[in-house]
Design a protein around this motif. Structure first.
Motif, PDB file in Angstrom:
ATOM      1  N   SER A  17       0.858  -1.186   0.000  1.00 15.90           N
ATOM      2  CA  SER A  17       0.000   0.000   0.000  1.00 15.90           C
ATOM      3  C   SER A  17       0.892   1.232   0.000  1.00 15.90           C
ATOM      4  O   SER A  17       2.109   1.139   0.224  1.00 15.90           O
ATOM      5  N   GLU A  61       2.570   1.431   3.349  1.00 15.67           N
ATOM      6  CA  GLU A  61       3.590   0.399   3.501  1.00 15.67           C
ATOM      7  C   GLU A  61       4.815   0.716   2.656  1.00 15.67           C
ATOM      8  O   GLU A  61       5.955   0.499   3.095  1.00 15.67           O
ATOM      9  N   LEU A  88       4.536  -1.168  11.492  1.00 15.67           N
ATOM     10  CA  LEU A  88       3.935  -1.949  10.409  1.00 15.67           C
ATOM     11  C   LEU A  88       4.802  -3.134   9.980  1.00 15.67           C
ATOM     12  O   LEU A  88       4.382  -3.949   9.171  1.00 15.67           O
ATOM     13  N   TRP A  98       8.336  -8.445   6.859  1.00 12.38           N
ATOM     14  CA  TRP A  98       6.992  -8.435   6.304  1.00 12.38           C
ATOM     15  C   TRP A  98       6.335  -7.086   6.532  1.00 12.38           C
ATOM     16  O   TRP A  98       6.413  -6.519   7.630  1.00 12.38           O
ATOM     17  N   GLY A 149       2.538  -6.257   6.142  1.00 13.82           N
ATOM     18  CA  GLY A 149       1.287  -6.922   5.806  1.00 13.82           C
ATOM     19  C   GLY A 149       1.580  -8.311   5.268  1.00 13.82           C
ATOM     20  O   GLY A 149       2.253  -9.114   5.907  1.00 13.82           O
ATOM     21  N   LYS A 150       1.117  -8.593   4.043  1.00 12.23           N
ATOM     22  CA  LYS A 150       1.337  -9.899   3.424  1.00 12.23           C
ATOM     23  C   LYS A 150       2.541  -9.914   2.503  1.00 12.23           C
ATOM     24  O   LYS A 150       2.802 -10.920   1.838  1.00 12.23           O
ATOM     25  N   THR A 151       3.286  -8.817   2.475  1.00 16.60           N
ATOM     26  CA  THR A 151       4.402  -8.690   1.536  1.00 16.60           C
ATOM     27  C   THR A 151       5.734  -8.869   2.240  1.00 16.60           C
ATOM     28  O   THR A 151       6.049  -8.153   3.192  1.00 16.60           O
TER      29      THR A 151
END
Length: 288
Positions: free
Chosen positions: A195, A198, A239, A270, A272-274
């Protein structure tokens, strides 16, 4: 640019290409999974500068993805990638299907024991077995003299160098400098998953590495001090979830404490999911 879809076609095309060139500097090869960015094209540029001819591959290799990873959604932009590679001067592109690369019933894998379980290998069990297997197949199909990889994937480079040495491949493996965005973020096909927030917060990765690199220049610094400096930066970012922050030998990926012979300072985290990775190489200390 000629596009080959089958192994036999690619083998024949590479043989013809070798016969049609002087072969004073050899055949360069740039293997990719597509979703190409400036970093990939810099590998092609390096190969163009050093070789008589350059070929590339685009293959999203299912055997290097674990359960729950992003194989299904990994970006696939074949037509755009072809335009980029042709403009960069690639003569032949190998773009096989999964069934072409892995025939039904195939059970042979290549595993570089020990080193494959370190850094990314510890976080992604089986990942480097998949990488080594597909690279062996690609080397056998293409028959390159030089193969080009990005230094961002330092653990992969170490694994493949060990594989090339142990299996006596007549291939020179060349690691090229990590390509970075203007703000320092290492270029990656996975950056597009981030995002906007992010993406901005991910700059902490390069900041942490630079803090460690600066500290390494100070007399008396050691690996533990570098790890602590990185962790101080990383843990301040809410984050981010740390995978690893390590100081290791660049060839073996084993942890080290003494920095006098140089080191690989590497991290993975990481958002989030990345999952993103980055690293810097420390040169050996020279005494005047």
């Amino acid at each position: 640019m000629r596009i080959c879809r089958t192994i036999s076609e690619m083998q024949q095309a590479c043989r013809e290409l070798k016969r049609s060139t002087a072969q004073e500097r050899g055949l360069g090869f740039v293997p990719t999974m597509g979703a190409l960015h400036v970093g990939h094209l810099s590998l092609v540029a390096a190969a163009r500068a050093e070789c008589d001819a350059v070929v590339a591959s685009i293959f999203v290799n299912p055997r290097q993805f674990g359960v729950g990873e992003d194989y299904e959604i990994y970006p696939r932009e074949f037509e755009e990638d072809c335009r980029k590679l042709e403009s960069a001067g690639v003569e032949i592109l190998f773009a096989p299907t999964v069934d072409e690369m892995y025939r039904p019933g195939a059970t042979t894998f290549v595993e570089v024991a020990g080193i494959s379980d370190r850094l990314d290998g510890a976080s992604r069990p089986g990942h480097f077995r998949g990488v080594a297997t597909v690279v062996v197949k690609l080397f056998n199909i293409v028959g390159p003299d030089k193969a080009y990889f990005g230094q961002k994937d330092a653990a992969q480079v170490a694994v493949l160098r060990a594989m090339v040495r142990d299996l006596n491949f007549p291939v020179e493996l060349i690691a090229c400098t990590t390509a970075r965005e203007d703000d320092g973020l290492a270029m990656s096909s996975r950056n597009r998953y981030l995002s906007a927030e992010e993406r901005q917060r991910a700059l902490v990765l390069s900041h942490a590495l630079q803090a460690a690199k600066s500290l390494a220049k100070e007399k008396g610094s050691n690996a533990q001090m570098l790890r602590e400096a990185m962790l101080q930066k990383l843990t301040a970012e809410p984050l981010l979830r740390i995978d690893y922050a390590a100081v290791v030998d660049a060839d073996t990926l084993e942890p080290i404490e003494d920095l006098s012979n140089g080191a690989l300072v590497a991290l993975a985290a990481w958002f989030g999911k990345t999952r993103l990775i980055d690293n810097v190489l420390l040169e050996p200390v020279t005494h005047v």
